[in-house]
Structures are given as C-alpha cells and as structure tokens.
Design a protein around this motif. Structure first.
Motif, PDB file in Angstrom:
ATOM      1  N   HIS A 197      50.822  35.955  36.417  1.00 29.38           N
ATOM      2  CA  HIS A 197      49.725  36.083  37.377  1.00 29.38           C
ATOM      3  C   HIS A 197      48.509  35.251  36.963  1.00 29.38           C
ATOM      4  O   HIS A 197      47.364  35.657  37.205  1.00 29.38           O
ATOM      5  CB  HIS A 197      49.331  37.558  37.516  1.00 29.38           C
ATOM      6  CG  HIS A 197      50.419  38.418  38.075  1.00 29.38           C
ATOM      7  ND1 HIS A 197      50.803  38.395  39.397  1.00 29.38           N
ATOM      8  CD2 HIS A 197      51.245  39.323  37.484  1.00 29.38           C
ATOM      9  CE1 HIS A 197      51.797  39.255  39.599  1.00 29.38           C
ATOM     10  NE2 HIS A 197      52.080  39.831  38.452  1.00 29.38           N
ATOM     11  N   LEU A 200      46.121  34.503  39.825  1.00 28.61           N
ATOM     12  CA  LEU A 200      45.379  35.689  40.255  1.00 28.61           C
ATOM     13  C   LEU A 200      44.186  35.951  39.347  1.00 28.61           C
ATOM     14  O   LEU A 200      43.060  36.140  39.828  1.00 28.61           O
ATOM     15  CB  LEU A 200      46.308  36.915  40.272  1.00 28.61           C
ATOM     16  CG  LEU A 200      45.627  38.281  40.463  1.00 28.61           C
ATOM     17  CD1 LEU A 200      44.936  38.368  41.828  1.00 28.61           C
ATOM     18  CD2 LEU A 200      46.630  39.425  40.305  1.00 28.61           C
ATOM     19  N   PHE A 201      44.415  35.931  38.037  1.00 30.33           N
ATOM     20  CA  PHE A 201      43.309  36.253  37.129  1.00 30.33           C
ATOM     21  C   PHE A 201      42.248  35.149  37.116  1.00 30.33           C
ATOM     22  O   PHE A 201      41.063  35.432  36.966  1.00 30.33           O
ATOM     23  CB  PHE A 201      43.836  36.583  35.728  1.00 30.33           C
ATOM     24  CG  PHE A 201      44.442  37.959  35.676  1.00 30.33           C
ATOM     25  CD1 PHE A 201      43.626  39.086  35.724  1.00 30.33           C
ATOM     26  CD2 PHE A 201      45.815  38.143  35.633  1.00 30.33           C
ATOM     27  CE1 PHE A 201      44.168  40.366  35.721  1.00 30.33           C
ATOM     28  CE2 PHE A 201      46.370  39.420  35.629  1.00 30.33           C
ATOM     29  CZ  PHE A 201      45.552  40.528  35.677  1.00 30.33           C
ATOM     30  N   GLU A 203      41.407  33.484  39.740  1.00 31.02           N
ATOM     31  CA  GLU A 203      40.655  33.727  40.978  1.00 31.02           C
ATOM     32  C   GLU A 203      39.723  34.937  40.818  1.00 31.02           C
ATOM     33  O   GLU A 203      38.552  34.895  41.207  1.00 31.02           O
ATOM     34  CB  GLU A 203      41.640  33.969  42.130  1.00 31.02           C
ATOM     35  CG  GLU A 203      40.957  34.126  43.483  1.00 31.02           C
ATOM     36  CD  GLU A 203      41.782  34.932  44.479  1.00 31.02           C
ATOM     37  OE1 GLU A 203      42.618  35.761  44.063  1.00 31.02           O
ATOM     38  OE2 GLU A 203      41.569  34.737  45.684  1.00 31.02           O
ATOM     39  N   LEU A 204      40.252  35.998  40.229  1.00 31.03           N
ATOM     40  CA  LEU A 204      39.451  37.218  40.076  1.00 31.03           C
ATOM     41  C   LEU A 204      38.254  36.994  39.159  1.00 31.03           C
ATOM     42  O   LEU A 204      37.202  37.616  39.346  1.00 31.03           O
ATOM     43  CB  LEU A 204      40.321  38.350  39.512  1.00 31.03           C
ATOM     44  CG  LEU A 204      41.378  38.960  40.440  1.00 31.03           C
ATOM     45  CD1 LEU A 204      42.299  39.893  39.656  1.00 31.03           C
ATOM     46  CD2 LEU A 204      40.726  39.713  41.601  1.00 31.03           C
ATOM     47  N   LEU A 205      38.412  36.120  38.176  1.00 28.81           N
ATOM     48  CA  LEU A 205      37.362  35.940  37.173  1.00 28.81           C
ATOM     49  C   LEU A 205      36.410  34.784  37.498  1.00 28.81           C
ATOM     50  O   LEU A 205      35.427  34.577  36.784  1.00 28.81           O
ATOM     51  CB  LEU A 205      37.993  35.735  35.791  1.00 28.81           C
ATOM     52  CG  LEU A 205      38.721  36.969  35.243  1.00 28.81           C
ATOM     53  CD1 LEU A 205      39.502  36.621  33.989  1.00 28.81           C
ATOM     54  CD2 LEU A 205      37.710  38.087  34.960  1.00 28.81           C
ATOM     55  N   LYS A 206      36.696  34.062  38.563  1.00 25.83           N
ATOM     56  CA  LYS A 206      35.860  32.923  38.971  1.00 25.83           C
ATOM     57  C   LYS A 206      34.442  33.401  39.291  1.00 25.83           C
ATOM     58  O   LYS A 206      34.263  34.408  39.973  1.00 25.83           O
ATOM     59  CB  LYS A 206      36.488  32.272  40.213  1.00 25.83           C
ATOM     60  CG  LYS A 206      36.048  30.867  40.505  1.00 25.83           C
ATOM     61  CD  LYS A 206      36.803  30.349  41.730  1.00 25.83           C
ATOM     62  CE  LYS A 206      36.566  31.250  42.949  1.00 25.83           C
ATOM     63  NZ  LYS A 206      37.443  30.926  44.087  1.00 25.83           N
ATOM     64  N   GLU A 207      33.453  32.687  38.794  1.00 29.53           N
ATOM     65  CA  GLU A 207      32.048  33.027  39.108  1.00 29.53           C
ATOM     66  C   GLU A 207      31.777  32.700  40.572  1.00 29.53           C
ATOM     67  O   GLU A 207      32.383  31.793  41.129  1.00 29.53           O
ATOM     68  CB  GLU A 207      31.100  32.211  38.228  1.00 29.53           C
ATOM     69  CG  GLU A 207      31.186  32.510  36.753  1.00 29.53           C
ATOM     70  CD  GLU A 207      30.672  33.897  36.388  1.00 29.53           C
ATOM     71  OE1 GLU A 207      29.705  34.373  37.029  1.00 29.53           O
ATOM     72  OE2 GLU A 207      31.237  34.511  35.469  1.00 29.53           O
ATOM     73  N   ASP A 208      30.853  33.440  41.178  1.00 29.60           N
ATOM     74  CA  ASP A 208      30.504  33.173  42.598  1.00 29.60           C
ATOM     75  C   ASP A 208      29.846  31.805  42.749  1.00 29.60           C
ATOM     76  O   ASP A 208      29.087  31.389  41.882  1.00 29.60           O
ATOM     77  CB  ASP A 208      29.551  34.260  43.114  1.00 29.60           C
ATOM     78  CG  ASP A 208      30.310  35.542  43.389  1.00 29.60           C
ATOM     79  OD1 ASP A 208      31.416  35.460  43.939  1.00 29.60           O
ATOM     80  OD2 ASP A 208      29.785  36.609  43.026  1.00 29.60           O
TER      81      ASP A 208
END
Lengths: 208, 208
Positions: A197, A200-201, A203-208
């Motif tokens: 994954h 996925l990780f 993407e989830l951890l990407k800064e705004d």
C-alpha cells in the motif's frame, strides 16, 4: 510487490493435512497461494501426474541435483529421495505468491535454518483413537503396516513443539479457518503492507 | 489455561476502528475477547456509561492513580487524562481472555515497551478522500474543526510503520476478517497451544 510467505505444513499421516491444503487452495483460486511441487525418485501412484503432484526423477538425476546444491532440503524416506528445489520456491515467492511446503519435521528444521522467516505449522489429529481410525480406514494395509504408521505418527508428533504454530484438526472447517488465519495474518505484517500500500500511505501523508 | 493476548488497535479518527471492534465483539460473544475499559477524567458523552465505555474519575483521583503507578500508559489529550489500568488488563489476560486496547501511537509505544509480546495493529483508511468524507460526515463540526482533525489524522498515520500489523479498511468485511485472522493466529502459537491441548499431546505421545 510484497513477496510471498513460505509456510511449512507438517503433520503425521492421518492428521488430515492433505484435505486441509486442498480445501484451502479451492477457497483461494486467486493465484495468491500454491503448494510447492517436490522432486522425488519414488514411483508415481495411480492418478499422480508429473510436475503437478511431484517432479518424478530418476535416482541418478536426483543425486546430480544434490551435488549441485539445488535443494532447499532433501531426505531419503523408505529408500526414495524427496527434495524441494530452492529455485522453484524463490521464484514463486518473488512473484508475491505464498508457498506451502508439505514436509516433515526434519525438512522443516532444515528449511527454517536456511530461511528463518519461514512460518512452520504443525497439524495435529484430534485424538489417538481418531488418528488410529484414520490410519486404518485406508483399508488397504495390514495390521503391521498400521502399527508401523502409528509409530511413525507418534515420532512425527513428538516434534510438534519445534513449530511456530499448532492447529488441531478436530473440526475440519475450524482447522481450515485457522490455517487461513495464519496465511492472512502474515500478509498483514507492517513491512509487507507498507510495500503493498505504498501509494496509499504516500497519499495519506502528503501535506496539503 | 493459555493466557490471553493483548492487542493494541490504533487508527486515525475516521478509519472505522470503533465499528470494526464492535462488529468483531458481536461475532465472538463467547467471552474470549473484550475491549479494555480505560480511565478518563473527561465528561461522559450522551449514552456513555461508567465502567462500560470508560471509568469516569475526577482529576484528583486520576493523579493519585498516576502516583501509585497504577496505569499501564496514560496521556493528557485536550486537557483530559486517559489511562489504562495495569491490574485490570493483567487480570483479564490471566483468565485467558484477549484484550483490545483502543489507544493512539503514543500509548502503543508505551505499552509495547512494557510488554513486548503485545500485538500492535494499525487500521488505515482506504484513501485521503474517504478519510475526509468520514471526518465530515459526522455533520456537527465546523470546517476548522475538520481541518484540525485531518491534521491529527495525518499525524497519527505518520506512525503507522511502528506497528506489527497494518489493516486497510477499504472493505469493511474484509478488514473485519483480517483483524479476526490476527486474533485467531495469535492463539495458535505453539506455546499457547501446548498449554491448551496438553492432555491431547500427552495422549498422542503415550507409549503403547
């Protein structure tokens, strides 16, 4: 791709191991798991196909492979050789496929020494009476052969404490579910999931 | 009796952890597993019962328990204390019951340091979009609160690689099956099975 896991499934004759492996593979026809196909010098039994049940080879060829160190483990049982090709297993694991090795405690010990991450599972019969009944119900052997099998079963069982996991086959569906749980849980290990994954990780951890 | 296993289930808000734990406990009503009931100094929310959802205690009492070293781990979050009583967990495990600890990565780290055999599981949401949707769908919070939650979720997720296992909650039933597999597989460890089935192995290994 996360690499597959190598499982050793050992059991005395009569514990129901073959039926459990067969049922497990029927449930998971997604090519995510398979049994390892061993090499052997014994004669095929009725119905056994080469390269499916075993790689049937001549004694001289087997001895040549031993010299080439081509086997993960090998043993001589009742005058016949049985061995597990290193290359075949390595290739399968690399493709992300779990491999089941159907070998005895001696083979388990040898493989575990070479690959400590191998998951070793011992499948036990539910009782001595049931074990004896199963050894008898094949119906084609003499009492002496059955007594010999019982002794061999006991010898195999005496090594149950060398395994990582123990499944007692008192209820077929429950035992099947337990082996399935062992397979699933190994796939959930953090390092394997991090690879599987990775997107996925990220993407989830990407800064705004 | 084999002792129970301690599981830490951590997840960012919105990963679906509470629903998964609830469903797991509904499937297994045989008293073989339960969630740990934490102590807290925060006010009960509507519907929350003392000793069921939390042990609700006064701040002074909580601080007294800290001094007595009564907690496995404790933390202050948004000005409230949360803690896990050592004695309650030890008692439950000794009765052979698996315990689920519903705590964050900080708590996980503390418990794991004290009890290395604890199994730590991180539950991840299936995507950033779905995580945001779940954080929004509670429908009672402002955008600022949601943005804050998203930041906190990201902070929690950033520790996913400290856990033993990772479950991605993209399909509820599959994720539930995966957590169940982790629970079952821990029970199958050889030392635990040797205790659970001591009579069976004594019978199987008995000489004729």
């Amino acid at each position: 791709m996360a690499s597959g896991n190598l499982f050793i499934l050992a059991a005395p004759s009569g514990a129901g191991k073959s039926s459990l492996i067969k049922a497990l593979l029927e449930r998971h026809q997604d090519r995510s798991m398979q049994v390892s196909v061993s090499h052997t010098t014994r004669q095929p039994r009725p119905g056994e196909q080469d390269a499916v049940h075993y790689h049937f080879v001549a004694k001289s060829e087997f001895e040549q492979l031993i010299k080439q160190d081509a086997f993960f483990e090998w043993a001589e049982v009742f005058g016949n050789y049985y061995g597990t090709s290193k290359q075949a297993i390595a290739d399968t694991l690399e493709r992300g496929i779990d491999v089941f090795l159907d070998i005895d405690w001696q083979g388990a010990r040898q493989v575990k020494a070479l690959m400590p991450q191998t998951i070793t599972v011992f499948i036990a019969p539910p009782s001595r009476a049931e074990l004896l009944r199963r050894l008898q119900s094949r119906g084609q052997d003499s009492e002496a052969v059955i007594a010999d099998r019982m002794n061999k079963a006991r010898a195999e069982i005496s090594h149950y404490n060398e395994f990582d996991y123990v499944v007692v086959n008192d209820d077929f569906d429950r035992a099947l579910g337990e082996i399935e749980a062992l397979v699933i849980s190994q796939r959930l290990q953090q390092p394997k999931q991090a690879i599987r994954h990775a997107d996925l990780f990220a993407e989830l951890l990407k800064e705004d």
